[in-house]
Design a protein around this motif. Structure first.
Motif, PDB file in Angstrom:
ATOM      1  N   GLU A 228      89.370  58.064 -39.000  1.00  0.00           N
ATOM      2  CA  GLU A 228      90.043  59.364 -39.147  1.00  0.00           C
ATOM      3  C   GLU A 228      90.257  59.811 -40.582  1.00  0.00           C
ATOM      4  O   GLU A 228      90.302  61.002 -40.853  1.00  0.00           O
ATOM      5  N   GLU A 229      90.406  58.842 -41.501  1.00  0.00           N
ATOM      6  CA  GLU A 229      90.816  59.255 -42.840  1.00  0.00           C
ATOM      7  C   GLU A 229      89.637  59.544 -43.750  1.00  0.00           C
ATOM      8  O   GLU A 229      88.579  58.955 -43.612  1.00  0.00           O
ATOM      9  N   GLU A 230      89.845  60.435 -44.694  1.00  0.00           N
ATOM     10  CA  GLU A 230      88.888  60.623 -45.758  1.00  0.00           C
ATOM     11  C   GLU A 230      88.799  59.290 -46.504  1.00  0.00           C
ATOM     12  O   GLU A 230      89.818  58.664 -46.746  1.00  0.00           O
ATOM     13  N   GLY A 231      87.602  58.845 -46.836  1.00  0.00           N
ATOM     14  CA  GLY A 231      87.500  57.505 -47.419  1.00  0.00           C
ATOM     15  C   GLY A 231      87.341  56.429 -46.362  1.00  0.00           C
ATOM     16  O   GLY A 231      87.349  55.238 -46.675  1.00  0.00           O
ATOM     17  N   GLY A 232      87.207  56.824 -45.121  1.00  0.00           N
ATOM     18  CA  GLY A 232      86.994  55.857 -44.047  1.00  0.00           C
ATOM     19  C   GLY A 232      85.733  55.031 -44.281  1.00  0.00           C
ATOM     20  O   GLY A 232      85.717  53.821 -44.038  1.00  0.00           O
ATOM     21  N   TYR A 233      84.675  55.693 -44.787  1.00  0.00           N
ATOM     22  CA  TYR A 233      83.409  54.986 -45.017  1.00  0.00           C
ATOM     23  C   TYR A 233      83.577  53.917 -46.091  1.00  0.00           C
ATOM     24  O   TYR A 233      82.960  52.845 -46.021  1.00  0.00           O
ATOM     25  N   GLU A 234      84.437  54.185 -47.097  1.00  0.00           N
ATOM     26  CA  GLU A 234      84.705  53.164 -48.127  1.00  0.00           C
ATOM     27  C   GLU A 234      85.372  51.940 -47.495  1.00  0.00           C
ATOM     28  O   GLU A 234      85.055  50.800 -47.837  1.00  0.00           O
ATOM     29  N   LEU A 235      86.298  52.173 -46.561  1.00  0.00           N
ATOM     30  CA  LEU A 235      86.953  51.054 -45.857  1.00  0.00           C
ATOM     31  C   LEU A 235      85.930  50.278 -45.033  1.00  0.00           C
ATOM     32  O   LEU A 235      85.984  49.042 -44.951  1.00  0.00           O
ATOM     33  N   ILE A 236      84.998  51.000 -44.417  1.00  0.00           N
ATOM     34  CA  ILE A 236      83.947  50.341 -43.634  1.00  0.00           C
ATOM     35  C   ILE A 236      83.098  49.456 -44.544  1.00  0.00           C
ATOM     36  O   ILE A 236      82.804  48.299 -44.217  1.00  0.00           O
ATOM     37  N   LYS A 237      82.739  49.961 -45.719  1.00  0.00           N
ATOM     38  CA  LYS A 237      81.914  49.159 -46.632  1.00  0.00           C
ATOM     39  C   LYS A 237      82.670  47.917 -47.113  1.00  0.00           C
ATOM     40  O   LYS A 237      82.086  46.841 -47.251  1.00  0.00           O
ATOM     41  N   LYS A 238      83.978  48.054 -47.338  1.00  0.00           N
ATOM     42  CA  LYS A 238      84.790  46.876 -47.718  1.00  0.00           C
ATOM     43  C   LYS A 238      84.809  45.857 -46.588  1.00  0.00           C
ATOM     44  O   LYS A 238      84.708  44.643 -46.817  1.00  0.00           O
ATOM     45  N   ARG A 281      68.108  49.073 -37.332  1.00  0.00           N
ATOM     46  CA  ARG A 281      68.258  48.169 -36.187  1.00  0.00           C
ATOM     47  C   ARG A 281      67.713  46.776 -36.475  1.00  0.00           C
ATOM     48  O   ARG A 281      67.749  45.899 -35.613  1.00  0.00           O
ATOM     49  N   GLY A 282      67.209  46.563 -37.692  1.00  0.00           N
ATOM     50  CA  GLY A 282      66.801  45.219 -38.098  1.00  0.00           C
ATOM     51  C   GLY A 282      67.846  44.575 -39.004  1.00  0.00           C
ATOM     52  O   GLY A 282      67.583  43.561 -39.631  1.00  0.00           O
ATOM     53  N   ALA A 283      69.046  45.164 -39.074  1.00  0.00           N
ATOM     54  CA  ALA A 283      70.109  44.640 -39.944  1.00  0.00           C
ATOM     55  C   ALA A 283      71.159  43.905 -39.114  1.00  0.00           C
ATOM     56  O   ALA A 283      71.262  44.110 -37.908  1.00  0.00           O
ATOM     57  N   SER A 284      71.943  43.049 -39.804  1.00  0.00           N
ATOM     58  CA  SER A 284      73.048  42.364 -39.112  1.00  0.00           C
ATOM     59  C   SER A 284      74.103  43.388 -38.683  1.00  0.00           C
ATOM     60  O   SER A 284      74.655  43.303 -37.590  1.00  0.00           O
ATOM     61  N   ILE A 285      74.390  44.323 -39.600  1.00  0.00           N
ATOM     62  CA  ILE A 285      75.383  45.367 -39.329  1.00  0.00           C
ATOM     63  C   ILE A 285      74.728  46.726 -39.530  1.00  0.00           C
ATOM     64  O   ILE A 285      74.034  46.946 -40.524  1.00  0.00           O
ATOM     65  N   ARG A 286      74.934  47.616 -38.578  1.00  0.00           N
ATOM     66  CA  ARG A 286      74.357  48.963 -38.669  1.00  0.00           C
ATOM     67  C   ARG A 286      75.489  49.980 -38.714  1.00  0.00           C
ATOM     68  O   ARG A 286      76.451  49.910 -37.958  1.00  0.00           O
ATOM     69  N   VAL A 287      75.334  50.942 -39.635  1.00  0.00           N
ATOM     70  CA  VAL A 287      76.237  52.095 -39.694  1.00  0.00           C
ATOM     71  C   VAL A 287      75.453  53.291 -39.183  1.00  0.00           C
ATOM     72  O   VAL A 287      74.289  53.474 -39.535  1.00  0.00           O
ATOM     73  N   GLY A 288      76.064  54.100 -38.342  1.00  0.00           N
ATOM     74  CA  GLY A 288      75.365  55.265 -37.800  1.00  0.00           C
ATOM     75  C   GLY A 288      75.214  56.370 -38.827  1.00  0.00           C
ATOM     76  O   GLY A 288      75.997  56.477 -39.766  1.00  0.00           O
ATOM     77  N   ARG A 289      74.171  57.186 -38.659  1.00  0.00           N
ATOM     78  CA  ARG A 289      73.961  58.341 -39.540  1.00  0.00           C
ATOM     79  C   ARG A 289      75.183  59.245 -39.586  1.00  0.00           C
ATOM     80  O   ARG A 289      75.549  59.785 -40.618  1.00  0.00           O
ATOM     81  N   LYS A 290      75.808  59.424 -38.407  1.00  0.00           N
ATOM     82  CA  LYS A 290      76.949  60.347 -38.305  1.00  0.00           C
ATOM     83  C   LYS A 290      78.115  59.842 -39.162  1.00  0.00           C
ATOM     84  O   LYS A 290      78.779  60.627 -39.843  1.00  0.00           O
ATOM     85  N   THR A 291      78.341  58.520 -39.142  1.00  0.00           N
ATOM     86  CA  THR A 291      79.431  57.929 -39.940  1.00  0.00           C
ATOM     87  C   THR A 291      79.160  58.137 -41.427  1.00  0.00           C
ATOM     88  O   THR A 291      80.053  58.519 -42.191  1.00  0.00           O
ATOM     89  N   GLU A 292      77.908  57.926 -41.851  1.00  0.00           N
ATOM     90  CA  GLU A 292      77.554  58.129 -43.259  1.00  0.00           C
ATOM     91  C   GLU A 292      77.769  59.588 -43.649  1.00  0.00           C
ATOM     92  O   GLU A 292      78.372  59.897 -44.673  1.00  0.00           O
ATOM     93  N   LYS A 293      77.314  60.500 -42.800  1.00  0.00           N
ATOM     94  CA  LYS A 293      77.361  61.928 -43.102  1.00  0.00           C
ATOM     95  C   LYS A 293      78.801  62.450 -43.156  1.00  0.00           C
ATOM     96  O   LYS A 293      79.168  63.214 -44.050  1.00  0.00           O
ATOM     97  N   GLU A 294      79.620  62.006 -42.201  1.00  0.00           N
ATOM     98  CA  GLU A 294      80.996  62.517 -42.132  1.00  0.00           C
ATOM     99  C   GLU A 294      81.969  61.733 -43.015  1.00  0.00           C
ATOM    100  O   GLU A 294      83.115  62.148 -43.201  1.00  0.00           O
ATOM    101  N   GLY A 295      81.493  60.571 -43.533  1.00  0.00           N
ATOM    102  CA  GLY A 295      82.355  59.776 -44.414  1.00  0.00           C
ATOM    103  C   GLY A 295      83.447  59.035 -43.673  1.00  0.00           C
ATOM    104  O   GLY A 295      84.403  58.539 -44.289  1.00  0.00           O
ATOM    105  N   ARG A 296      83.343  58.928 -42.376  1.00  0.00           N
ATOM    106  CA  ARG A 296      84.307  58.172 -41.546  1.00  0.00           C
ATOM    107  C   ARG A 296      83.642  57.885 -40.211  1.00  0.00           C
ATOM    108  O   ARG A 296      82.698  58.586 -39.829  1.00  0.00           O
ATOM    109  N   GLY A 297      84.158  56.876 -39.515  1.00  0.00           N
ATOM    110  CA  GLY A 297      83.574  56.546 -38.211  1.00  0.00           C
ATOM    111  C   GLY A 297      83.739  55.087 -37.875  1.00  0.00           C
ATOM    112  O   GLY A 297      84.842  54.550 -37.977  1.00  0.00           O
ATOM    113  N   TYR A 298      82.637  54.415 -37.503  1.00  0.00           N
ATOM    114  CA  TYR A 298      82.716  53.014 -37.083  1.00  0.00           C
ATOM    115  C   TYR A 298      81.423  52.320 -37.485  1.00  0.00           C
ATOM    116  O   TYR A 298      80.486  52.956 -37.972  1.00  0.00           O
ATOM    117  N   PHE A 299      81.388  50.983 -37.312  1.00  0.00           N
ATOM    118  CA  PHE A 299      80.143  50.247 -37.564  1.00  0.00           C
ATOM    119  C   PHE A 299      79.840  49.329 -36.396  1.00  0.00           C
ATOM    120  O   PHE A 299      80.705  49.052 -35.559  1.00  0.00           O
TER     121      PHE A 299
END
Ligand code: ADP
Ligand code: MN
Ligand code: MN
Ligand code: MN
Length: 327
Positions: A228-238, A281-299
């Motif tokens: 939900e938060e701005e910067g969510g993608y940064e938290l996902i990367k951490k 889909r060949g990675a251990s962890i995948r982030v969706g395009r939508k999460t990258e684009k919106e800067g928040r989401g899930y992995f």
């Protein structure tokens, strides 16, 4: 993977698991206790509607198991998971689990749709496929979908998988420990339905060796701040960085026989090499395009195998990303 159940009659309707009595079983018959002190105690934890007996008062009760002294027995992974989730309620964790499985003929142990003594045509037409030459076992899959909805399991979809005779259902997104409770109950309902159909449920991570996809239990995760938060993608990367540091510990807990599946081929990452990527889909962890684009989401953690224990996997992801600090 050895799910068991028994049934009992109570004298009145119950709608709260805390009002259900404890019960017990013979742990010496399940390899969980010695014959001279055989009692294992069942603690009712969650209730669902019973899709087999139906009616307003019939319940499925998910229990976990304790010694008479009140200690969780070694195979009870729910107890420790509930403890971890109790510490992070404020983060509002959500999980979505994609359970892949294979349906086998009882007598030959070959997947449905596989000709006796031969092989089906190569992979390609089966994923999300329809038609009698491409989709095998849909009656079971749809009966399971209906039964889960009836029971009150938060099942969010189904699809045919890449290998013929292999299917997937998705649980969630569901909060905290309830995702794992629901996945176990959904597995239970599925094995009951395959029992009626005379078909065997396999959760083996690589039921057929060779050029055939394995079976996984991709585990999708977010906290309230990540989604939900701005910067969510940064938290996902951490969070992904912490998962990388503890890769070996996670792999050790992500299911037996997973090394047969995580080869680096067939949409998997090689078992000893951590990687992550957007839409990869060949990675251990995948982030969706939508999460990258919106800067928040899930992995999506793609490493867990189909036979993993969701209490172990969901609580470990929560622990590593939210409670563990790099030493
Ligand atoms: P895939 O493209 O990997 O096959 P699926 O559609 O099968 O994806 O599964 C996606 C999963 O992600 C579902 O189980 C869904 O519940 C879950 N999910 C969706 N949004 C979230 C979220 N914000 N946090 C955690 N899980 C989520
Ligand atoms: Mn999926
Ligand atoms: Mn899948
Ligand atoms: Mn997936």
């Amino acid at each position: 993977m050895d799910m068991r159940s028994k049934a009992r009659t109570l004298s009145g309707p119950v709608s709260d698991p805390a009002k259900l009595p404890r019960w017990n079983y013979d742990g010496s018959s399940t390899g969980q206790a010695a014959g001279e002190d055989s009692e294992v105690i069942l603690y009712p934890q969650v209730i669902f509607r019973d899709p087999f007996r139906r009616g307003n008062h019939h319940l499925l009760v998910m229990c976990d198991a304790y010694t008479p002294a009140g200690d969780p027995i070694p195979t009870n992974k729910r107890h420790a998971a509930a403890n971890i989730f109790g510490q992070i309620e404020a983060e509002e964790p959500l999980f979505g689990i994609e359970q892949e499985y294979t349906l086998l003929w009882k007598d030959s142990n070959r997947p449905l749709g596989w000709p006796l003594g031969g092989y089906p045509g190569p992979q390609g037409p089966y994923y999300c496929g329809i038609g009698a030459d491409k989709a095998f076992g849909r009656e079971i899959v749809d009966a399971h979908y209906n039964a889960c909805l009836y029971a009150g399991v938060n099942i969010s979809g189904i699809n045919a998988e890449v290998m013929p005779g292999q299917w997937e259902f998705q649980i969630g997104p569901s909060p905290g420990i309830s995702a794992a409770d629901e996945l176990w109950v959904a597995r239970y309902i599925l094995e009951r339905i395959t029992e009626m159909a005379g078909v065997v449920l396999s959760l083996d991570p690589k039921p057929i060796p060779g050029d055939w996809n394995g079976a996984s239990a991709h585990t999708n995760f977010s906290t309230k701040a990540m989604r939900e938060e701005e910067g969510g993608y940064e938290l996902i990367k951490k969070a992904i960085h912490k998962l990388q540091l503890r890769h070996a510990d996670h792999i050790a807990a992500y299911g037996e026989g997973n090394e047969r599946r995580l080869t680096g081929g067939h949409e998997t990452a090689e078992i000893n090499t951590f990687s992550w990527g957007v839409a990869d889909r060949g990675a251990s962890i995948r982030v969706g395009r939508k999460t990258e684009k919106e800067g928040r989401g899930y992995f999506e953690d793609r490493r867990p195998s189909s036979n993993m224990d969701p209490y172990v996997v969901t609580s470990m992801i929560a622990h590593t990303t939210l409670l563990w600090e790099q030493p």
